[in-house]
Each structure stands twice: as C-alpha cells, then as structure tokens.
Design a protein around this motif. Structure first.
Motif, PDB file in Angstrom:
ATOM      1  N   PRO A  47       0.827  -1.203   0.000  1.00 11.26           N
ATOM      2  CA  PRO A  47       0.000   0.000   0.000  1.00 11.26           C
ATOM      3  C   PRO A  47       0.869   1.263   0.000  1.00 11.26           C
ATOM      4  N   ILE A  48       0.292   2.339  -0.468  1.00  9.00           N
ATOM      5  CA  ILE A  48       0.975   3.632  -0.419  1.00  9.00           C
ATOM      6  C   ILE A  48       1.054   4.048   1.048  1.00  9.00           C
ATOM      7  N   ASP A  49       2.183   4.622   1.449  1.00  9.66           N
ATOM      8  CA  ASP A  49       2.466   4.921   2.858  1.00  9.66           C
ATOM      9  C   ASP A  49       1.351   5.654   3.586  1.00  9.66           C
ATOM     10  N   ASP A  50       0.719   6.623   2.956  1.00  5.68           N
ATOM     11  CA  ASP A  50      -0.266   7.423   3.678  1.00  5.68           C
ATOM     12  C   ASP A  50      -1.693   6.859   3.592  1.00  5.68           C
ATOM     13  N   GLU A  51      -1.876   5.726   2.950  1.00  7.22           N
ATOM     14  CA  GLU A  51      -3.199   5.110   2.898  1.00  7.22           C
ATOM     15  C   GLU A  51      -3.512   4.472   4.244  1.00  7.22           C
ATOM     16  N   THR A  52      -4.786   4.547   4.649  1.00 11.45           N
ATOM     17  CA  THR A  52      -5.181   4.001   5.949  1.00 11.45           C
ATOM     18  C   THR A  52      -5.727   2.584   5.849  1.00 11.45           C
ATOM     19  N   SER A  53      -5.793   2.017   4.665  1.00 12.67           N
ATOM     20  CA  SER A  53      -6.261   0.641   4.512  1.00 12.67           C
ATOM     21  C   SER A  53      -5.425  -0.035   3.422  1.00 12.67           C
ATOM     22  N   GLY A  54      -5.711  -1.306   3.184  1.00  8.66           N
ATOM     23  CA  GLY A  54      -5.016  -2.022   2.129  1.00  8.66           C
ATOM     24  C   GLY A  54      -3.882  -2.907   2.605  1.00  8.66           C
ATOM     25  N   ARG A  55      -3.777  -3.120   3.911  1.00 12.16           N
ATOM     26  CA  ARG A  55      -2.691  -3.939   4.443  1.00 12.16           C
ATOM     27  C   ARG A  55      -3.161  -5.294   4.962  1.00 12.16           C
ATOM     28  N   GLY A  56      -4.451  -5.538   4.964  1.00 13.05           N
ATOM     29  CA  GLY A  56      -5.002  -6.756   5.551  1.00 13.05           C
ATOM     30  C   GLY A  56      -4.469  -8.034   4.947  1.00 13.05           C
ATOM     31  N   LEU A  57      -4.497  -8.145   3.627  1.00 12.28           N
ATOM     32  CA  LEU A  57      -4.016  -9.378   3.003  1.00 12.28           C
ATOM     33  C   LEU A  57      -2.502  -9.505   3.098  1.00 12.28           C
ATOM     34  N   LEU A  58      -1.790  -8.392   3.223  1.00 16.14           N
ATOM     35  CA  LEU A  58      -0.348  -8.472   3.491  1.00 16.14           C
ATOM     36  C   LEU A  58      -0.107  -9.131   4.846  1.00 16.14           C
ATOM     37  N   LEU A  59      -0.947  -8.806   5.824  1.00 15.99           N
ATOM     38  CA  LEU A  59      -0.832  -9.439   7.136  1.00 15.99           C
ATOM     39  C   LEU A  59      -1.178 -10.919   7.073  1.00 15.99           C
ATOM     40  N   VAL A  60      -2.227 -11.252   6.333  1.00 13.35           N
ATOM     41  CA  VAL A  60      -2.585 -12.669   6.168  1.00 13.35           C
ATOM     42  C   VAL A  60      -1.422 -13.409   5.520  1.00 13.35           C
ATOM     43  N   GLU A  61      -0.851 -12.820   4.477  1.00 13.81           N
ATOM     44  CA  GLU A  61       0.307 -13.411   3.790  1.00 13.81           C
ATOM     45  C   GLU A  61       1.465 -13.636   4.763  1.00 13.81           C
ATOM     46  N   ALA A  62       1.685 -12.690   5.669  1.00 14.85           N
ATOM     47  CA  ALA A  62       2.810 -12.778   6.602  1.00 14.85           C
ATOM     48  C   ALA A  62       2.572 -13.811   7.707  1.00 14.85           C
ATOM     49  N   TYR A  63       1.347 -13.951   8.179  1.00 14.57           N
ATOM     50  CA  TYR A  63       1.078 -14.808   9.337  1.00 14.57           C
ATOM     51  C   TYR A  63       0.604 -16.212   8.981  1.00 14.57           C
ATOM     52  N   ALA A  64       0.067 -16.410   7.789  1.00 12.87           N
ATOM     53  CA  ALA A  64      -0.415 -17.737   7.389  1.00 12.87           C
ATOM     54  C   ALA A  64       0.705 -18.530   6.738  1.00 12.87           C
ATOM     55  N   ASP A  65       0.673 -19.830   6.933  1.00 12.49           N
ATOM     56  CA  ASP A  65       1.632 -20.684   6.231  1.00 12.49           C
ATOM     57  C   ASP A  65       1.221 -20.855   4.773  1.00 12.49           C
ATOM     58  N   CYS A  66      -0.069 -20.834   4.512  1.00 14.43           N
ATOM     59  CA  CYS A  66      -0.580 -20.791   3.146  1.00 14.43           C
ATOM     60  C   CYS A  66      -1.990 -20.221   3.214  1.00 14.43           C
ATOM     61  N   TRP A  67      -2.433 -19.640   2.104  1.00 12.92           N
ATOM     62  CA  TRP A  67      -3.776 -19.102   2.048  1.00 12.92           C
ATOM     63  C   TRP A  67      -4.214 -19.021   0.598  1.00 12.92           C
ATOM     64  N   GLY A  68      -5.502 -18.884   0.389  1.00 17.09           N
ATOM     65  CA  GLY A  68      -6.015 -18.800  -0.964  1.00 17.09           C
ATOM     66  C   GLY A  68      -7.504 -18.533  -0.972  1.00 17.09           C
ATOM     67  N   CYS A  69      -8.084 -18.739  -2.131  1.00 15.69           N
ATOM     68  CA  CYS A  69      -9.495 -18.430  -2.314  1.00 15.69           C
ATOM     69  C   CYS A  69     -10.120 -19.465  -3.238  1.00 15.69           C
ATOM     70  N   THR A  70     -11.326 -19.872  -2.933  1.00 13.55           N
ATOM     71  CA  THR A  70     -12.086 -20.752  -3.806  1.00 13.55           C
ATOM     72  C   THR A  70     -13.444 -20.099  -4.070  1.00 13.55           C
ATOM     73  N   ALA A  71     -13.992 -20.371  -5.223  1.00  9.72           N
ATOM     74  CA  ALA A  71     -15.341 -19.920  -5.559  1.00  9.72           C
ATOM     75  C   ALA A  71     -16.130 -21.176  -5.922  1.00  9.72           C
ATOM     76  N   PRO A  72     -16.722 -21.827  -4.918  1.00  6.49           N
ATOM     77  CA  PRO A  72     -17.358 -23.120  -5.152  1.00  6.49           C
ATOM     78  C   PRO A  72     -18.632 -23.060  -5.989  1.00  6.49           C
ATOM     79  N   ASP A  73     -19.221 -21.870  -6.083  1.00  8.36           N
ATOM     80  CA  ASP A  73     -20.438 -21.716  -6.876  1.00  8.36           C
ATOM     81  C   ASP A  73     -20.560 -20.259  -7.326  1.00  8.36           C
TER      82      ASP A  73
END
Length: 154
Positions: free
Chosen positions: A111-137
C-alpha cells in the motif's frame, strides 16, 4: 508462505480432526465475534495458550478475513460464514461471503504509505503458512488460511 488463487477444485481435501461452522452478521460486531470464537476454538482444540504465537496468528488472520468479508464481500441482509478446521498438522480458518466476483488480488501490492487501509491481506500473507481463495459456486467465495502447528524441525 504461499497464496493460491484456486478454482472450484480448490486445495485437495484434508479430513479435519475437528470442524465448526458458524454464521455471523454482516457487521463489525460479527467480525469481532468471529475472531473471538476462532481463538477460543483454537486454544480449546490445540491446548495452546491464548498468547502463543499460533493463537495470535489465528486471531489476526480471522480478524482480517472477517472484516474483508464485511467490508468487501457482503450484500445487505446476508451473513458471512466462518468455518474452523483442526487439521492433522494445522488450523484452517475459512470465511465465506456472498460476492464471488470480488476475489482477492493474485498479487498483493504494497500500500501507499499514507493510505489508511489495504494492508489486511499483506498481514494474512505474513502470518499464514498458506492461504487462498475458492469460488465453489456462483453465489459465494471462500477465503481460507492455514496456520501450521508443527515446529520447523518436525
């Protein structure tokens, strides 16, 4: 840590040792309750304390995925679903919402330094051993993350 953008085939199924699924209201309160339940179940199922690093990772991951479901993945009047799975070697958090067309980006940009959001998935990436997304329907998508319970030398 790996991110996987998956289709309906998803990750090969792993039989959970334990599983719990709960629906939460599409609200900040629902996201907070999902985080609290995830940590409670994690500590109950694993016997690890609340302040253990894996429990903190589960809390942060659940908070981010649930708040993303509330903010970006919900329709008015529709709940989101939290599924917790204790796996033989880890703990899996799944959050399902009603916006399958709004998938997480395949590459997470800084994220751009002065943005107040947009870091959530970076945190998930950092703390999870693996992650992803499925669209079952055509009506839902599930964003999932796993925290490994084995030590690196195991």
């Amino acid at each position: 840590m790996t991110h996987q953008q998956l289709t309906s085939a998803g990750k090969p199924p792993v039989t959970p040792v334990r599983q719990l699924t709960v629906y939460f209201s599409n609200s900040r309160r629902g996201a907070r309750l999902a985080r609290q339940l995830a940590v409670q179940q994690f500590t109950e199922w694993t016997g690890l304390p609340y302040d253990a690093d894996p429990a903190r990772a589960v809390a942060l991951i659940t908070a981010e995925l649930a708040s993303n479901a509330v903010r970006h993945g919900s329709l008015p009047g529709r709940d989101f679903r939290l599924t917790l799975r204790l796996l033989p070697a880890g703990f899996r958090v799944e959050v399902t919402d009603t916006q399958p067309e709004r998938l997480p980006p395949p590459v997470i940009a800084e994220p751009i330094d002065d943005e107040t959001s947009g870091r959530g998935l970076l945190l998930v990436e950092a703390y999870a051993d693996c992650w992803g997304c499925t669209a079952p329907d055509s009506c839902t998508k599930t964003v999932w993350a796993e925290v490994c319970l084995r030590t690196p030398d195991a």
